[in-house]
Design a protein around this motif. Structure first.
Motif, PDB file in Angstrom:
ATOM      1  N   MET A   1      -0.059 -58.874 -10.039  1.00 18.22           N
ATOM      2  CA  MET A   1       0.618 -60.128  -9.786  1.00 18.22           C
ATOM      3  C   MET A   1      -0.438 -61.183  -9.505  1.00 18.22           C
ATOM      4  O   MET A   1      -1.477 -60.888  -8.920  1.00 18.22           O
ATOM      5  CB  MET A   1       1.560 -60.011  -8.598  1.00 18.22           C
ATOM      6  CG  MET A   1       2.677 -59.000  -8.796  1.00 18.22           C
ATOM      7  SD  MET A   1       3.783 -58.927  -7.382  1.00 18.22           S
ATOM      8  CE  MET A   1       4.824 -60.305  -7.776  1.00 18.22           C
ATOM      9  N   GLY A   2      -0.140 -62.393  -9.934  1.00 20.01           N
ATOM     10  CA  GLY A   2      -1.037 -63.502  -9.664  1.00 20.01           C
ATOM     11  C   GLY A   2      -0.265 -64.665  -9.062  1.00 20.01           C
ATOM     12  O   GLY A   2       0.843 -64.985  -9.511  1.00 20.01           O
ATOM     13  N   PHE A   3      -0.836 -65.295  -8.045  1.00 21.25           N
ATOM     14  CA  PHE A   3      -0.221 -66.429  -7.374  1.00 21.25           C
ATOM     15  C   PHE A   3      -1.203 -67.597  -7.379  1.00 21.25           C
ATOM     16  O   PHE A   3      -2.327 -67.444  -6.890  1.00 21.25           O
ATOM     17  CB  PHE A   3       0.131 -66.078  -5.927  1.00 21.25           C
ATOM     18  CG  PHE A   3       1.066 -64.909  -5.799  1.00 21.25           C
ATOM     19  CD1 PHE A   3       2.433 -65.102  -5.749  1.00 21.25           C
ATOM     20  CD2 PHE A   3       0.576 -63.615  -5.741  1.00 21.25           C
ATOM     21  CE1 PHE A   3       3.300 -64.016  -5.641  1.00 21.25           C
ATOM     22  CE2 PHE A   3       1.426 -62.522  -5.625  1.00 21.25           C
ATOM     23  CZ  PHE A   3       2.793 -62.726  -5.580  1.00 21.25           C
ATOM     24  N   PHE A   4      -0.792 -68.727  -7.921  1.00 20.06           N
ATOM     25  CA  PHE A   4      -1.602 -69.935  -7.945  1.00 20.06           C
ATOM     26  C   PHE A   4      -0.910 -70.985  -7.070  1.00 20.06           C
ATOM     27  O   PHE A   4       0.193 -71.418  -7.379  1.00 20.06           O
ATOM     28  CB  PHE A   4      -1.717 -70.488  -9.368  1.00 20.06           C
ATOM     29  CG  PHE A   4      -2.523 -69.638 -10.298  1.00 20.06           C
ATOM     30  CD1 PHE A   4      -3.809 -70.005 -10.657  1.00 20.06           C
ATOM     31  CD2 PHE A   4      -1.996 -68.475 -10.839  1.00 20.06           C
ATOM     32  CE1 PHE A   4      -4.549 -69.224 -11.533  1.00 20.06           C
ATOM     33  CE2 PHE A   4      -2.719 -67.692 -11.712  1.00 20.06           C
ATOM     34  CZ  PHE A   4      -4.008 -68.065 -12.060  1.00 20.06           C
ATOM     35  N   HIS A   5      -1.566 -71.374  -5.992  1.00 19.33           N
ATOM     36  CA  HIS A   5      -1.035 -72.409  -5.107  1.00 19.33           C
ATOM     37  C   HIS A   5      -1.860 -73.676  -5.336  1.00 19.33           C
ATOM     38  O   HIS A   5      -3.061 -73.700  -5.034  1.00 19.33           O
ATOM     39  CB  HIS A   5      -1.130 -71.990  -3.637  1.00 19.33           C
ATOM     40  CG  HIS A   5      -0.221 -70.855  -3.299  1.00 19.33           C
ATOM     41  ND1 HIS A   5       1.057 -71.045  -2.845  1.00 19.33           N
ATOM     42  CD2 HIS A   5      -0.405 -69.515  -3.374  1.00 19.33           C
ATOM     43  CE1 HIS A   5       1.629 -69.880  -2.641  1.00 19.33           C
ATOM     44  NE2 HIS A   5       0.762 -68.924  -2.956  1.00 19.33           N
ATOM     45  N   VAL A   6      -1.211 -74.706  -5.879  1.00 17.59           N
ATOM     46  CA  VAL A   6      -1.879 -75.969  -6.174  1.00 17.59           C
ATOM     47  C   VAL A   6      -1.791 -76.864  -4.947  1.00 17.59           C
ATOM     48  O   VAL A   6      -0.697 -77.116  -4.433  1.00 17.59           O
ATOM     49  CB  VAL A   6      -1.235 -76.666  -7.394  1.00 17.59           C
ATOM     50  CG1 VAL A   6      -1.927 -77.992  -7.672  1.00 17.59           C
ATOM     51  CG2 VAL A   6      -1.275 -75.749  -8.611  1.00 17.59           C
ATOM     52  N   ARG A   7      -2.921 -77.344  -4.463  1.00 13.48           N
ATOM     53  CA  ARG A   7      -2.990 -78.229  -3.313  1.00 13.48           C
ATOM     54  C   ARG A   7      -3.194 -79.662  -3.789  1.00 13.48           C
ATOM     55  O   ARG A   7      -3.871 -79.891  -4.795  1.00 13.48           O
ATOM     56  CB  ARG A   7      -4.145 -77.836  -2.379  1.00 13.48           C
ATOM     57  CG  ARG A   7      -4.183 -76.371  -2.015  1.00 13.48           C
ATOM     58  CD  ARG A   7      -3.046 -75.995  -1.124  1.00 13.48           C
ATOM     59  NE  ARG A   7      -3.109 -74.563  -0.811  1.00 13.48           N
ATOM     60  CZ  ARG A   7      -2.066 -73.853  -0.492  1.00 13.48           C
ATOM     61  NH1 ARG A   7      -0.873 -74.405  -0.423  1.00 13.48           N
ATOM     62  NH2 ARG A   7      -2.188 -72.577  -0.224  1.00 13.48           N
ATOM     63  N   GLU A   8      -2.652 -80.616  -3.050  1.00 10.53           N
ATOM     64  CA  GLU A   8      -2.820 -82.022  -3.432  1.00 10.53           C
ATOM     65  C   GLU A   8      -4.273 -82.462  -3.391  1.00 10.53           C
ATOM     66  O   GLU A   8      -4.650 -83.435  -4.025  1.00 10.53           O
ATOM     67  CB  GLU A   8      -1.945 -82.914  -2.558  1.00 10.53           C
ATOM     68  CG  GLU A   8      -0.477 -82.765  -2.927  1.00 10.53           C
ATOM     69  CD  GLU A   8       0.430 -83.636  -2.092  1.00 10.53           C
ATOM     70  OE1 GLU A   8       0.109 -83.894  -0.920  1.00 10.53           O
ATOM     71  OE2 GLU A   8       1.455 -84.058  -2.630  1.00 10.53           O
ATOM     72  N   SER A   9      -5.103 -81.734  -2.667  1.00 10.03           N
ATOM     73  CA  SER A   9      -6.535 -82.035  -2.594  1.00 10.03           C
ATOM     74  C   SER A   9      -7.250 -81.691  -3.902  1.00 10.03           C
ATOM     75  O   SER A   9      -8.401 -82.061  -4.097  1.00 10.03           O
ATOM     76  CB  SER A   9      -7.176 -81.239  -1.459  1.00 10.03           C
ATOM     77  OG  SER A   9      -7.071 -79.844  -1.731  1.00 10.03           O
ATOM     78  N   GLY A  10      -6.573 -80.951  -4.787  1.00 12.50           N
ATOM     79  CA  GLY A  10      -7.199 -80.496  -6.029  1.00 12.50           C
ATOM     80  C   GLY A  10      -7.647 -79.050  -5.970  1.00 12.50           C
ATOM     81  O   GLY A  10      -7.985 -78.458  -6.987  1.00 12.50           O
ATOM     82  N   TRP A  11      -7.651 -78.456  -4.768  1.00 11.61           N
ATOM     83  CA  TRP A  11      -7.985 -77.048  -4.645  1.00 11.61           C
ATOM     84  C   TRP A  11      -6.826 -76.214  -5.169  1.00 11.61           C
ATOM     85  O   TRP A  11      -5.662 -76.516  -4.916  1.00 11.61           O
ATOM     86  CB  TRP A  11      -8.259 -76.655  -3.194  1.00 11.61           C
ATOM     87  CG  TRP A  11      -9.613 -77.047  -2.727  1.00 11.61           C
ATOM     88  CD1 TRP A  11      -9.936 -78.117  -1.952  1.00 11.61           C
ATOM     89  CD2 TRP A  11     -10.845 -76.393  -3.029  1.00 11.61           C
ATOM     90  NE1 TRP A  11     -11.288 -78.171  -1.748  1.00 11.61           N
ATOM     91  CE2 TRP A  11     -11.872 -77.119  -2.399  1.00 11.61           C
ATOM     92  CE3 TRP A  11     -11.177 -75.257  -3.785  1.00 11.61           C
ATOM     93  CZ2 TRP A  11     -13.214 -76.748  -2.488  1.00 11.61           C
ATOM     94  CZ3 TRP A  11     -12.516 -74.894  -3.872  1.00 11.61           C
ATOM     95  CH2 TRP A  11     -13.512 -75.628  -3.231  1.00 11.61           C
ATOM     96  N   ILE A  12      -7.155 -75.169  -5.888  1.00 13.50           N
ATOM     97  CA  ILE A  12      -6.166 -74.201  -6.341  1.00 13.50           C
ATOM     98  C   ILE A  12      -6.576 -72.847  -5.777  1.00 13.50           C
ATOM     99  O   ILE A  12      -7.693 -72.367  -6.017  1.00 13.50           O
ATOM    100  CB  ILE A  12      -6.048 -74.173  -7.875  1.00 13.50           C
ATOM    101  CG1 ILE A  12      -5.577 -75.548  -8.367  1.00 13.50           C
ATOM    102  CG2 ILE A  12      -5.097 -73.055  -8.313  1.00 13.50           C
ATOM    103  CD1 ILE A  12      -5.470 -75.694  -9.861  1.00 13.50           C
TER     104      ILE A  12
END
Length: 167
Positions: free
Chosen positions: A1-12
């Motif tokens: 499983m893969g989880f990508f959390h996109v942050r408003e700062s540009g960090w993923i």
């Protein structure tokens, strides 16, 4: 499983979990030092494959890095898991953002599921991952599954909007 959390700062923040069946108890038999060496080897191996990918956000290269590796067990020593914590940074803009990933085409050895989660101000507008996908939570969550034996074409394009930045 893969989880990508996109942050408003540009960090993923990317978390990848591999579940194994290990009837020989390879992972359970490792000493503390051997486990540390194994985790370092797993990190190097994953980083090698990440370095082969061409990851871009809004046309600019991003460089995923393995931050940590953990090994544990689900219920018994026959079922170890390996968790990779991976991070990368891109430049997000208000409005339309485009994530692209190019990697080697292959046939998936095992099935997996991927989740992308956007910040509260985001929504997915276009998804091209080569397999069927689902959007939920007002288009903030993208989910797709790749079954074992499916040819993965080696290209993903995910377009999303960020309405406004939260400070």
């Amino acid at each position: 499983m893969g989880f990508f959390h996109v942050r408003e700062s540009g960090w993923i923040d990317e978390t990848v979990v591999f579940d194994y069946y290990d009837p020989d108890h390879y992972y359970a038999s490792l000493t503390r030092d051997e486990l540390l060496e194994e985790k370092e080897a797993l990190a190097r191996n994953m980083q090698f494959y990440l370095d082969l990918e061409d990851v871009r956000l809004n046309g600019k290269p991003c460089f995923p890095r393995v931050l940590d590796v953990d090994v544990g067990f689900r219920g018994s020593m026959d079922h170890p898991y390996v968790v990779f914590t991976i991070v990368f940074k891109g430049e997000l803009v208000e409005g339309v953002n485009v994530f692209e990933d190019r990697y080697e085409e292959e046939v998936a050895e095992y099935g997996y599921r991927v989740y992308w989660i956007l910040p509260p101000t985001g929504r997915f507008t276009e998804v091209d991952v080569g397999v069927p996908y689902m959007l939920s939570a007002n288009n903030r969550i993208l989910v797709f599954t790749v079954d074992a034996g499916v040819r993965v074409r080696g290209y993903e394009r995910i377009v999303f909007e960020i309405e406004k930045r939260i400070n």
